[in-house]
Motif scaffolding. Structure first.
Motif, mmCIF file in Angstrom:
data_model
loop_
_atom_site.group_PDB
_atom_site.id
_atom_site.type_symbol
_atom_site.label_atom_id
_atom_site.label_comp_id
_atom_site.label_asym_id
_atom_site.label_seq_id
_atom_site.Cartn_x
_atom_site.Cartn_y
_atom_site.Cartn_z
ATOM 1 N N UNK A 173 -11.010 -12.981 -2.782
ATOM 2 C CA UNK A 173 -12.774 -12.871 -2.704
ATOM 3 C C UNK A 173 -13.314 -13.803 -1.908
ATOM 4 N N UNK A 174 -13.202 -15.106 -1.900
ATOM 5 C CA UNK A 174 -14.037 -16.082 -1.050
ATOM 6 C C UNK A 174 -13.960 -15.514 0.560
ATOM 7 N N UNK A 175 -12.777 -15.117 1.090
ATOM 8 C CA UNK A 175 -12.583 -14.620 2.542
ATOM 9 C C UNK A 175 -13.447 -13.497 2.545
ATOM 10 N N UNK A 176 -13.381 -12.597 1.914
ATOM 11 C CA UNK A 176 -14.269 -11.066 2.013
ATOM 12 C C UNK A 176 -15.614 -11.541 1.797
ATOM 13 N N UNK A 177 -16.065 -12.269 0.894
ATOM 14 C CA UNK A 177 -17.319 -12.763 0.448
ATOM 15 C C UNK A 177 -17.907 -13.549 1.558
ATOM 16 N N UNK A 178 -17.287 -14.387 2.129
ATOM 17 C CA UNK A 178 -17.760 -15.018 3.251
ATOM 18 C C UNK A 178 -17.986 -14.327 4.567
ATOM 19 N N UNK A 179 -16.729 -13.530 5.013
ATOM 20 C CA UNK A 179 -16.812 -12.645 5.880
ATOM 21 C C UNK A 179 -18.066 -11.842 6.088
ATOM 22 N N UNK A 180 -18.502 -11.433 4.810
ATOM 23 C CA UNK A 180 -19.574 -10.448 4.829
ATOM 24 C C UNK A 180 -20.852 -11.176 5.028
ATOM 25 N N UNK A 181 -20.811 -12.388 5.453
ATOM 26 C CA UNK A 181 -22.075 -13.297 5.471
ATOM 27 C C UNK A 181 -22.369 -13.314 6.969
ATOM 28 N N UNK A 182 -21.366 -12.754 7.843
ATOM 29 C CA UNK A 182 -21.531 -12.769 9.233
ATOM 30 C C UNK A 182 -23.065 -12.603 9.612
ATOM 31 N N UNK A 183 -23.672 -11.441 9.100
ATOM 32 C CA UNK A 183 -25.197 -11.047 9.498
ATOM 33 C C UNK A 183 -25.940 -12.466 9.337
ATOM 34 N N UNK A 184 -25.858 -13.028 8.297
ATOM 35 C CA UNK A 184 -26.789 -14.306 8.088
ATOM 36 C C UNK A 184 -26.469 -15.238 8.735
ATOM 37 N N UNK A 185 -25.228 -15.465 9.041
ATOM 38 C CA UNK A 185 -24.760 -16.579 10.062
ATOM 39 C C UNK A 185 -25.450 -16.091 11.516
ATOM 40 N N UNK A 186 -25.327 -15.254 11.894
ATOM 41 C CA UNK A 186 -25.836 -14.873 13.342
ATOM 42 C C UNK A 186 -27.474 -14.882 13.381
ATOM 43 N N UNK A 187 -28.311 -14.468 12.440
ATOM 44 C CA UNK A 187 -29.704 -14.709 12.028
ATOM 45 C C UNK A 187 -29.979 -16.256 12.230
ATOM 46 N N UNK A 188 -29.309 -17.192 11.250
ATOM 47 C CA UNK A 188 -29.616 -18.497 11.618
ATOM 48 C C UNK A 188 -29.417 -18.854 12.417
ATOM 49 N N UNK A 189 -28.224 -18.756 13.399
ATOM 50 C CA UNK A 189 -27.985 -19.281 14.734
ATOM 51 C C UNK A 189 -28.970 -18.921 15.835
ATOM 52 N N UNK A 190 -29.517 -17.764 15.650
ATOM 53 C CA UNK A 190 -30.600 -17.080 16.730
ATOM 54 C C UNK A 190 -31.828 -17.869 16.293
ATOM 55 N N UNK A 191 -31.993 -17.832 15.001
ATOM 56 C CA UNK A 191 -33.544 -18.350 14.844
ATOM 57 C C UNK A 191 -33.769 -19.743 15.240
ATOM 58 N N UNK A 192 -32.549 -20.624 14.966
ATOM 59 C CA UNK A 192 -32.565 -21.848 15.447
ATOM 60 C C UNK A 192 -32.474 -22.394 16.778
ATOM 61 N N UNK A 193 -32.271 -21.184 17.668
ATOM 62 C CA UNK A 193 -32.318 -21.536 19.036
ATOM 63 C C UNK A 193 -30.875 -21.877 19.305
#
Length: 262
Positions: A173-193
């Protein structure tokens, strides 16, 4: 000649705001705990810890040979493991309430453009985590367990331990739950520059390789489970790139927007 300012006088007014923040933090934490406790009590009454564990174990039990059952190795495992499942279910159900308390504590200290970024990310990350868990339970388990059981030798009686199964389910559950957070991680990294949109696009092939390695490590040793984690991660990476473009455009600080327009 002006008198020398007393440092204690300058700091005297800062104690009260600090104490008030601590009090508010305590109140928010208590509200979060009360919410989890209330849902735990409801789940303990209906459907009950034993029924919750039966529901959690259903994908595996359905794949076991006819007449086979799970076993409990520990003396108190038949009592403690369903209680743990109930507590985890209560926390998962109360997660929106817990995140709301965090948001209510943090939001007053954020600028409006920061609120436009943080609030959607909090809501989206919660929904994505739920989606990842549901995808794991309803699809991955239904495909993986029959495939795993079909590989068992006929001389082996398959009777999984209930505690080992719970540990496995939590990991998945943690593996799939965290894996599905990929868009959020991408947005944060891009927004922070940290990375640009162009760099994200050029990293596609490397991301697929990294995602394949992660899928191979955290999923059971069958191709179905690995592909079931790899493909959504790759697709969600693409979603994250498009979402990052949108968030960067609509969550700029006023000075950034003025600088871009000049």
């Amino acid at each position: 000649m002006s008198p020398t300012p007393n440092p204690q006088d300058e700091l005297a007014g800062s104690e009260q705001p600090f104490v008030s923040h601590l009090i508010e933090l305590r109140d928010r934490l208590l509200k979060a705990v009360y919410g989890i406790g209330a849902i735990f009590a409801l789940l303990a009454l209906y459907p009950g810890p034993s029924q919750l564990y039966d529901l959690l174990a259903h994908p595996l039990v359905a794949a076991l040979p006819q007449g086979s059952k799970m076993i409990a190795v520990g003396v108190v495992s038949p009592f403690l493991i369903p209680i743990k499942v109930t507590a985890l279910a209560a926390f998962g159900a109360a997660l929106p309430w817990v995140l709301y308390q965090v948001w209510a504590f943090v939001a007053p200290g954020l600028y409006k453009h920061e609120q436009r970024l943080v609030l959607p990310l909090v809501v989206t990350s919660t929904l994505l985590f739920y989606t990842g868990v549901a995808f794991c339970y309803f699809f991955v388990f239904g495909q993986a367990f029959p495939a795993i059981q079909s590989m068992a030798p006929t001389s082996v009686a398959v009777s999984p331990d209930i505690e080992a199964y719970l540990d496995f389910v939590i990991t998945m559950f943690l593996a799939f739950g965290v894996a599905f957070e990929v868009p959020v991680a991408v947005v944060i990294l891009a927004r922070l520059g940290v990375v640009t949109i162009e760099q994200l696009r050029s990293f596609r092939r490397y991301f697929w390789v990294a995602a394949a390695a992660v899928a191979g490590l955290v999923t059971p040793p069958d191709a179905v489970s690995m592909i079931a984690l790899l493909v959504p991660m790759g697709l969600l990476y693409e979603v994250g790139i498009h979402a990052a473009q949108f968030f960067i455009k609509h969550t700029k600080a006023p000075e950034e927007a003025d600088g871009a327009s000049t």
